[in-house]
Write a protein that holds these residues in place. Structure first.
Motif, mmCIF file in Angstrom:
data_model
loop_
_atom_site.group_PDB
_atom_site.id
_atom_site.type_symbol
_atom_site.label_atom_id
_atom_site.label_comp_id
_atom_site.label_asym_id
_atom_site.label_seq_id
_atom_site.Cartn_x
_atom_site.Cartn_y
_atom_site.Cartn_z
ATOM 1 N N THR A 6 0.315 6.536 10.913
ATOM 2 C CA THR A 6 0.965 6.886 9.573
ATOM 3 C C THR A 6 1.149 5.715 8.634
ATOM 4 O O THR A 6 1.125 6.061 7.651
ATOM 5 C CB THR A 6 2.588 7.203 10.105
ATOM 6 O OG1 THR A 6 2.466 8.469 11.133
ATOM 7 C CG2 THR A 6 3.384 7.937 8.990
ATOM 8 N N ILE A 7 1.334 4.511 9.151
ATOM 9 C CA ILE A 7 1.365 3.311 8.017
ATOM 10 C C ILE A 7 0.140 3.169 7.593
ATOM 11 O O ILE A 7 -0.041 2.946 6.582
ATOM 12 C CB ILE A 7 1.834 2.120 8.983
ATOM 13 C CG1 ILE A 7 3.419 2.130 9.497
ATOM 14 C CG2 ILE A 7 1.812 0.832 8.056
ATOM 15 C CD1 ILE A 7 3.833 1.334 10.340
ATOM 16 N N LEU A 8 -0.902 3.478 8.317
ATOM 17 C CA LEU A 8 -2.411 3.213 7.730
ATOM 18 C C LEU A 8 -2.675 4.218 6.857
ATOM 19 O O LEU A 8 -3.378 4.110 5.750
ATOM 20 C CB LEU A 8 -3.348 3.287 8.938
ATOM 21 C CG LEU A 8 -4.643 3.076 8.630
ATOM 22 C CD1 LEU A 8 -5.160 1.898 8.190
ATOM 23 C CD2 LEU A 8 -5.748 3.518 9.844
ATOM 24 N N THR A 9 -2.094 5.470 7.020
ATOM 25 C CA THR A 9 -2.180 6.393 5.970
ATOM 26 C C THR A 9 -1.729 6.058 4.646
ATOM 27 O O THR A 9 -2.244 6.253 3.688
ATOM 28 C CB THR A 9 -1.733 7.621 6.501
ATOM 29 O OG1 THR A 9 -2.297 8.254 7.716
ATOM 30 C CG2 THR A 9 -1.878 8.892 5.495
ATOM 31 N N GLY A 10 -0.412 5.432 4.705
ATOM 32 C CA GLY A 10 0.271 5.042 3.635
ATOM 33 C C GLY A 10 -0.532 3.883 2.889
ATOM 34 O O GLY A 10 -0.488 3.969 1.637
ATOM 35 N N VAL A 11 -1.025 3.019 3.649
ATOM 36 C CA VAL A 11 -1.919 1.984 3.035
ATOM 37 C C VAL A 11 -3.077 2.607 2.523
ATOM 38 O O VAL A 11 -3.459 2.305 1.212
ATOM 39 C CB VAL A 11 -2.267 0.974 4.131
ATOM 40 C CG1 VAL A 11 -3.314 -0.150 3.657
ATOM 41 C CG2 VAL A 11 -1.050 0.088 4.407
ATOM 42 N N LEU A 12 -3.716 3.509 2.878
ATOM 43 C CA LEU A 12 -4.772 4.081 2.488
ATOM 44 C C LEU A 12 -4.575 4.919 0.952
ATOM 45 O O LEU A 12 -5.076 4.810 -0.028
ATOM 46 C CB LEU A 12 -5.646 5.114 3.429
ATOM 47 C CG LEU A 12 -6.455 4.408 4.405
ATOM 48 C CD1 LEU A 12 -6.820 5.359 5.419
ATOM 49 C CD2 LEU A 12 -7.515 3.548 3.819
ATOM 50 N N VAL A 13 -3.346 5.439 1.184
ATOM 51 C CA VAL A 13 -2.898 6.284 -0.310
ATOM 52 C C VAL A 13 -2.751 5.003 -1.224
ATOM 53 O O VAL A 13 -2.975 5.417 -2.359
ATOM 54 C CB VAL A 13 -1.580 7.048 -0.223
ATOM 55 C CG1 VAL A 13 -1.076 7.701 -1.098
ATOM 56 C CG2 VAL A 13 -2.054 8.328 0.925
ATOM 57 N N SER A 14 -1.904 4.178 -1.219
ATOM 58 C CA SER A 14 -1.873 2.888 -2.002
ATOM 59 C C SER A 14 -3.096 2.417 -2.413
ATOM 60 O O SER A 14 -3.234 2.229 -3.750
ATOM 61 C CB SER A 14 -0.735 1.969 -1.520
ATOM 62 O OG SER A 14 -1.280 1.333 -0.458
ATOM 63 N N VAL A 15 -3.884 2.352 -1.658
ATOM 64 C CA VAL A 15 -5.239 1.497 -2.022
ATOM 65 C C VAL A 15 -6.010 2.734 -2.946
ATOM 66 O O VAL A 15 -6.440 2.272 -4.027
ATOM 67 C CB VAL A 15 -6.104 1.375 -0.756
ATOM 68 C CG1 VAL A 15 -7.536 0.805 -1.077
ATOM 69 C CG2 VAL A 15 -5.574 0.247 -0.010
ATOM 70 N N ALA A 16 -5.892 3.891 -2.578
ATOM 71 C CA ALA A 16 -6.567 4.923 -3.259
ATOM 72 C C ALA A 16 -5.965 5.290 -4.683
ATOM 73 O O ALA A 16 -6.610 5.341 -5.822
ATOM 74 C CB ALA A 16 -6.625 6.452 -2.516
ATOM 75 N N THR A 17 -4.546 5.087 -4.688
ATOM 76 C CA THR A 17 -3.807 5.197 -5.923
ATOM 77 C C THR A 17 -4.154 3.984 -6.899
ATOM 78 O O THR A 17 -4.539 4.126 -8.120
ATOM 79 C CB THR A 17 -2.328 5.137 -5.768
ATOM 80 O OG1 THR A 17 -2.136 6.190 -4.761
ATOM 81 C CG2 THR A 17 -1.531 5.379 -7.174
ATOM 82 N N TYR A 18 -4.405 2.659 -6.401
ATOM 83 C CA TYR A 18 -4.777 1.613 -7.198
ATOM 84 C C TYR A 18 -6.251 1.981 -7.693
ATOM 85 O O TYR A 18 -6.638 1.542 -8.832
ATOM 86 C CB TYR A 18 -4.778 0.357 -6.494
ATOM 87 C CG TYR A 18 -5.310 -0.767 -7.033
ATOM 88 C CD1 TYR A 18 -4.651 -1.341 -7.969
ATOM 89 C CD2 TYR A 18 -6.720 -1.182 -6.932
ATOM 90 C CE1 TYR A 18 -5.045 -2.551 -8.696
ATOM 91 C CE2 TYR A 18 -7.210 -2.330 -7.511
ATOM 92 C CZ TYR A 18 -6.364 -3.059 -8.414
ATOM 93 O OH TYR A 18 -6.742 -4.233 -8.959
#
Length: 113
Positions: A6-18
């Motif tokens: 779940t934390i990895l998913t949050g990191v991927l979403v933040s990278v994708a948003t950037y």
């Protein structure tokens, strides 16, 4: 384990948003690809990371089975996101050939400050 994913998913979403908010067209395409991978991880985590046997009729009674629906949804989503990413990369390449730039502001006619 589910907390880590779940934390990895949050990191991927933040990278994708950037990446999606950047000014380069290729970064936008890569951001959408990373966002689709984050969605795959999220679906897998929501389905639960369980151990068990395959759900085949006539198996042993009392054995724990794994739900096959999240895997089927993710497999379908991977194929669709691959096709969308490939099409987006082709469109980005053709746009670069036509305009000579991949900067979104220059394509809109905004001068570089």
């Amino acid at each position: 384990m589910e907390t880590l994913i779940t934390i990895l998913t949050g990191v991927l979403v933040s990278v994708a948003t950037y990446l999606i908010l950047s000014r380069s067209l290729i970064r936008v395409v890569l951001g959408t690809a990373v966002l689709s991978h984050a969605a795959h991880l999220l679906i897998m985590t929501m389905g639960g990371l369980k151990t068990g046997g395959v759900p085949i009729l006539g198996g042993e009674d009392g054995e724990a089975y794994v739900d096959a629906l999240p895997q089927a949804l993710i497999l379908t989503s991977i194929v669709i996101s691959f096709a969308v990413t490939a099409m987006s990369l082709v469109l980005a390449y053709r746009t670069y050939q036509a305009t000579g730039t991949d900067k979104l502001n220059e394509m809109r006619g905004i001068k570089h400050e």
